[in-house]
Design an enzyme around this catalytic site. Structure first.
Site, PDB file in Angstrom:
ATOM      1  CG  ASN A  43      31.839  39.408  33.481  1.00 13.71           C
ATOM      2  OD1 ASN A  43      31.450  40.545  33.317  1.00 13.71           O
ATOM      3  ND2 ASN A  43      31.587  38.590  33.886  1.00 13.71           N
ATOM      4  CG  HIS A  86      26.459  43.372  34.683  1.00 19.23           C
ATOM      5  ND1 HIS A  86      27.826  43.352  34.624  1.00 19.23           N
ATOM      6  CD2 HIS A  86      26.526  42.123  34.807  1.00 19.23           C
ATOM      7  CE1 HIS A  86      28.462  42.135  34.643  1.00 19.23           C
ATOM      8  NE2 HIS A  86      27.353  41.346  34.804  1.00 19.23           N
TER       9      HIS A  86
HETATM   10 FE1  HDD Z   1      25.072  38.563  31.966  1.00 16.39          FE
HETATM   11  C1  HDD Z   1      23.960  41.651  31.883  1.00 16.39           C
HETATM   12  C2  HDD Z   1      28.235  39.771  31.215  1.00 16.39           C
HETATM   13  C3  HDD Z   1      26.541  35.408  32.194  1.00 16.39           C
HETATM   14  C4  HDD Z   1      22.052  37.521  31.917  1.00 16.39           C
HETATM   15  N1  HDD Z   1      26.063  40.423  31.486  1.00 16.39           N
HETATM   16  C5  HDD Z   1      25.527  41.631  31.638  1.00 16.39           C
HETATM   17  C6  HDD Z   1      26.400  42.756  31.529  1.00 16.39           C
HETATM   18  C7  HDD Z   1      27.819  42.210  31.425  1.00 16.39           C
HETATM   19  C8  HDD Z   1      27.466  40.922  31.633  1.00 16.39           C
HETATM   20  C9  HDD Z   1      28.909  42.850  31.325  1.00 16.39           C
HETATM   21  C10 HDD Z   1      25.937  44.299  31.378  1.00 16.39           C
HETATM   22  C11 HDD Z   1      25.920  44.723  30.129  1.00 16.39           C
HETATM   23  C12 HDD Z   1      25.573  46.080  30.242  1.00 16.39           C
HETATM   24  O1  HDD Z   1      26.396  46.919  30.663  1.00 16.39           O
HETATM   25  O2  HDD Z   1      24.408  46.836  30.052  1.00 16.39           O
HETATM   26  N2  HDD Z   1      27.055  37.874  31.815  1.00 16.39           N
HETATM   27  C13 HDD Z   1      28.554  38.629  31.422  1.00 16.39           C
HETATM   28  C14 HDD Z   1      29.197  37.538  31.242  1.00 16.39           C
HETATM   29  C15 HDD Z   1      28.637  36.381  31.466  1.00 16.39           C
HETATM   30  C16 HDD Z   1      27.378  36.219  31.873  1.00 16.39           C
HETATM   31  C17 HDD Z   1      30.821  37.911  31.010  1.00 16.39           C
HETATM   32  C18 HDD Z   1      29.213  34.741  31.361  1.00 16.39           C
HETATM   33  C19 HDD Z   1      30.340  34.481  30.828  1.00 16.39           C
HETATM   34  N3  HDD Z   1      24.561  36.875  32.079  1.00 16.39           N
HETATM   35  C20 HDD Z   1      24.984  35.676  32.209  1.00 16.39           C
HETATM   36  C21 HDD Z   1      24.048  34.525  32.049  1.00 16.39           C
HETATM   37  C22 HDD Z   1      22.892  35.067  31.980  1.00 16.39           C
HETATM   38  C23 HDD Z   1      23.122  36.662  31.823  1.00 16.39           C
HETATM   39  C24 HDD Z   1      24.563  33.220  32.149  1.00 16.39           C
HETATM   40  C25 HDD Z   1      21.403  34.429  32.091  1.00 16.39           C
HETATM   41  C26 HDD Z   1      21.345  33.298  31.657  1.00 16.39           C
HETATM   42  N4  HDD Z   1      23.537  39.607  32.103  1.00 16.39           N
HETATM   43  C27 HDD Z   1      22.428  38.782  31.993  1.00 16.39           C
HETATM   44  C28 HDD Z   1      21.001  39.742  31.747  1.00 16.39           C
HETATM   45  C29 HDD Z   1      21.646  41.221  31.679  1.00 16.39           C
HETATM   46  C30 HDD Z   1      23.046  40.941  31.911  1.00 16.39           C
HETATM   47  C31 HDD Z   1      19.829  39.259  32.932  1.00 16.39           C
HETATM   48  C32 HDD Z   1      21.149  42.032  32.740  1.00 16.39           C
HETATM   49  C33 HDD Z   1      20.920  43.505  32.226  1.00 16.39           C
HETATM   50  C34 HDD Z   1      20.912  43.087  30.669  1.00 16.39           C
HETATM   51  O3  HDD Z   1      21.413  41.689  30.665  1.00 16.39           O
HETATM   52  O4  HDD Z   1      21.103  43.791  29.816  1.00 16.39           O
HETATM   53  O5  HDD Z   1      20.313  39.724  30.707  1.00 16.39           O
END
Ligand code: HDD
Length: 723
Positions: free
Chosen positions: A181, A108
């Site tokens: 999402n 993202h």
């Molecule tokens: Fe995630 C960012 C949505 C599964 C780990 N995720 C992130 C963002 C969104 C989502 C919208 C951007 C937030 C922003 O605008 O700063 N992610 C989802 C959805 C998931 C999902 C809807 C499943 C239903 N994500 C998911 C899993 C993991 C992560 C299973 C790790 C175990 N996601 C992250 C992260 C991020 C992230 C690495 C990257 C930047 C942040 O968090 O702030 O931690």
């Protein structure tokens, strides 16, 4: 869109029809950037302006506040001599510049945010104690960030990708982040697979490409080896991943969460965001070209809409259900690869989200905002969905890496708006530390905050027991039934788009075995779909369908809520008409068209041979928004061709004008044309059909206008694609 919002937008826009009445240049622009005179260097607590020189111009200072005398030349020993290390202003300036970047989000990375508010329609106190849902009409501030997933920060907006829809509610009882999402299911069931999924989706590690696309071997290799991803694979190959605008897409919390009321009673809940303007996507060829014409298409759309007073709006919908429903539902409600069809548990609309303020500074707000699934407030709780549980670990960790220390909640966009008090202290960039002697509790001085067993967050006391093991619940193993249901819920054009998307993506896969393995899964989802994709790929033979781990429930009823086309707005409101004009264009016709379109709450943008504008047949000079080669028809939802006869002759010799018409035609857009534009249509190979409307000098635009609500003339697609 309410009438009030429409009229405010119209006022803010100084619409084309109005321009022609007043003969003034267009002011249908996003908010003007602040002039130098508007800028204040705010250093002190009270934001006072330092070092005012002449008039209102502030004196440039170093970060330490020292006035700068010369910002054009570094300090040198002699006119042509070496630069001196003593030049602390130069050192500080370059040092700061060298450190301007922070790590981009690992997923993202490319996103765009805006401020707004959430307002419940009614009190939900019977189902949740969450403060923001207690009083009808009470506004809670929000910050929303939309994003693509796979691409880097500088990638293009119309990548075929899932869109993030993350909402931070600054409630009176702390921040609640609903990090969702635009697709209600996910690729994997257990967070332990997330690094593998993302590694496979992003650039291949040796070559560093492809950027922002899943059309490569690694991605489809992983998916084809992970049957749990098949439902999501169908969703991402649908037009959901190429939305026309953030404003026209749904959002989903994905997981099953829990609401808990003041009596401690829990209700399962799934969160939905429904766009007021209905759903709309683009077609793939259009997305490819939009990325070239305007890589910032989505962020510009949001910026322009908010800037012109056309505030995007979503309704919050809830699917509420209890343990009994969960027990009899044929899938596990803790499995994030499954939906609960809306026809089974209706979506109850309980409030609205309005985005009404763009950011002041992209980095400070959109880049530094830290969303975390574990940010919940009293009245909202998690379930044991293993994906959600894993996410609750991941988000805190990532903020430390990205924002450089534990004090990221001190950054204004992340700070709660309600009073807060704790003894966390020190660390990098600490902005507020505890005052006074006591920084612990309990203490015998009676100082500082103490916990409140009544008001404080209480975890829902769910009973848990079991053997420690690495395993998944049995119902998680049905990977195909809902994929089939999704596919069968689509209209014919949407099914064709899904098939085409698979053929496109798998055609970019170089390893034949991966292509065939994916087709085997599709055959299990739907025999006809699998066969069509096999044919589109030119597979030497149709493979054997994949064997499901659990028997497929083949007769799940189609869910109309899953189709974009069935949930379109039947209105052109919030959309954009591109009008091709030249010298000599009929003023009467242009005015009638613009007036009618703007009355629908839509925008009109003029595209001309020169951006300086054209002279209409009544002598009016009107400026254009785009020069023809910078304003291809992919930027518009529909087009009108109003060149004069001479203008048409000129445009027929211009390749970009021919493309304008040919693309609008191929992308199934509605086209209005003056009789004088007919030769250009012929030259571009656009044959007349039910999606094209001749509009005469009489200015009769009614039938064109009523067709526009359908957004596309889908019947044409078959006529323009032979392969
Ligand atoms: Fe995630 C960012 C949505 C599964 C780990 N995720 C992130 C963002 C969104 C989502 C919208 C951007 C937030 C922003 O605008 O700063 N992610 C989802 C959805 C998931 C999902 C809807 C499943 C239903 N994500 C998911 C899993 C993991 C992560 C299973 C790790 C175990 N996601 C992250 C992260 C991020 C992230 C690495 C990257 C930047 C942040 O968090 O702030 O931690």
């Amino acid at each position: 869109m309410t009438k009030r919002a429409c009229s405010s937008r119209r006022a803010a826009h100084a619409a084309v029809s109005h321009i022609m009445e007043t003969r003034m240049p267009s002011t249908s622009q996003p908010p003007k950037p602040a002039t130098i005179a508007d800028l204040k260097i705010q250093r002190g607590e009270g934001g006072e302006t330092h070092q005012i020189a002449e008039g209102d111009t502030p004196v440039l200072t170093t970060a330490q506040g020292t006035p700068v005398a010369d910002d054009q030349n570094s300090l040198k020993a002699g006119l042509r001599g070496p630069t001196l290390i003593e030049d602390s202003h130069f050192r500080e300036k370059i040092f700061h510049f060298d450190h301007e970047r922070i790590p981009e989000r690992v997923v993202h990375a490319r996103g765009y945010g805006a401020h707004g508010f959430f307002e419940p329609y009614e009190s939900l106190s019977d189902i949740t104690a969450a403060d923001l849902f207690q009083r009808a009409g009470e506004k809670t501030e929000v910050f929303v960030r939309f994003s693509t997933v796979a691409g880097n920060k500088g990638s293009a907006d119309l990548a075929r990708d899932v869109r993030g829809f993350a909402v931070k509610f600054y409630t009176k009882e702390g921040n609640w982040d609903l990090v969702g999402n635009n697709i209600p299911v996910f690729f994997i069931q257990d967070a332990i697979k997330f690094p593998d999924l993302i590694h496979a989706a992003k650039q291949e590690p040796d070559r560093g490409f492809p950027q922002a696309q899943t059309a490569h071997d690694n991605f489809w290799d992983f998916i084809s080896l992970s049957p749990e991803s098949i439902n999501m694979a169908l969703w991402i190959m649908s037009d959901r991943t190429i939305p026309r605008s953030f404003r026209f897409m749904e959002g989903f919390g994905v997981h099953t969460f829990r609401f808990v009321n003041a009596e401690g009673k829990a209700t399962f809940v799934k969160f939905h965001w429904k766009p007021k303007l209905g759903l709309q996507s683009v077609v793939w060829n259009e997305a490819v070209k939009t990325n070239g014409a305007d890589p910032d298409f989505h962020r510009r759309d949001l910026w322009d809409a908010i800037g012109s007073g056309d505030f995007p709006e979503w309704e919050l919908g809830l699917q509420l259900f209890d343990e009994d429903f969960a027990d009899q539902f044929p899938f596990d409600v803790l499995d994030a690869t499954k939906i609960i069809p809306e026809e089974m548990v209706p979506v109850r609309k309980v409030g609205r989200l309005v985005l009404d303020r763009v950011v002041d500074n992209f980095f400070a707000e959109t880049e530094q905002v830290a969303f975390m699934t574990q940010n919940v407030v009293p009245g909202i709780d998690f379930t044991n969905d293993p994906l959600l549980q894993g996410r609750n670990f991941s988000y805190l960790d990532t903020q430390l890496k990205r924002l450089g220390g534990p004090n990221f909640t001190h950054i204004p966009v992340n700070a709660p708006r309600c009073p807060f008090a704790h003894f966390q202290q020190d660390g990098h960039m600490a902005m507020h530390n505890p005052k006074g002697r006591v920084n612990y509790e309990p203490n015998s001085f009676g100082l500082g905050p103490r916990e409140d067993p009544k008001r404080g967050f209480k975890t829902y006391p769910e009973e848990v027991s079991g053997t420690k093991r690495r395993a998944r619940a049995e119902l998680f193993a049905d990977h195909y039934s809902q994929a089939r249901q999704f596919y069968l819920s689509q209209t014919e054009p949407e099914q064709t788009h899904i098939k085409d998307a698979f053929v496109f993506e798998l055609s970019k896969v170089e390893t034949p075995e991966i292509r065939a393995r994916m087709v085997a899964h599709l055959l299990t989802v739907d025999q006809a779909l699998g066969e069509k994709v096999a044919d589109g790929l030119g597979l030497p033979s149709v493979p054997k369908p994949a064997t499901p781990a659990r028997p497929i429930i083949a007769d799940l009823p189609p869910s109309p809520a899953l189709s974009i086309i069935k949930n379109g707005p039947k209105s052109f409101e919030g959309r954009k008409l591109g009008v091709l004009v030249t010298d000599g264009t009929s003023a009467k016709l242009l005015k009638a068209l613009a007036k009618a379109v703007e009355a629908e709450g839509a925008m009109v943008e003029l595209v001309a041979p020169k951006v300086g504008g054209v002279k209409l047949d009544d002598g009016t000079i009107i400026p254009a928004k785009q020069k023809i080669n910078g304003g291809p028809s992919v930027l518009y939802d529909a087009v009108a061709l109003l060149p004069s006869e001479d203008g048409c002759a000129l445009l027929m010799k211009e390749a970009t004008a021919r493309d304008f018409v040919a693309d609008a035609f191929a992308h199934a857009k509605f086209i209005a044309f003056a009789p004088s534009a007919k030769p250009l249509l012929d030259k571009a190979g656009a044959q007349l059909d039910g999606g094209m409307f001749e509009i005469g000098a009489s200015g009769d635009v009614k039938s064109f206008l009523s067709a526009l609500g359908e957004l596309r003339f889908w019947e044409r697609e078959k006529a323009v694609h032979a392969v």
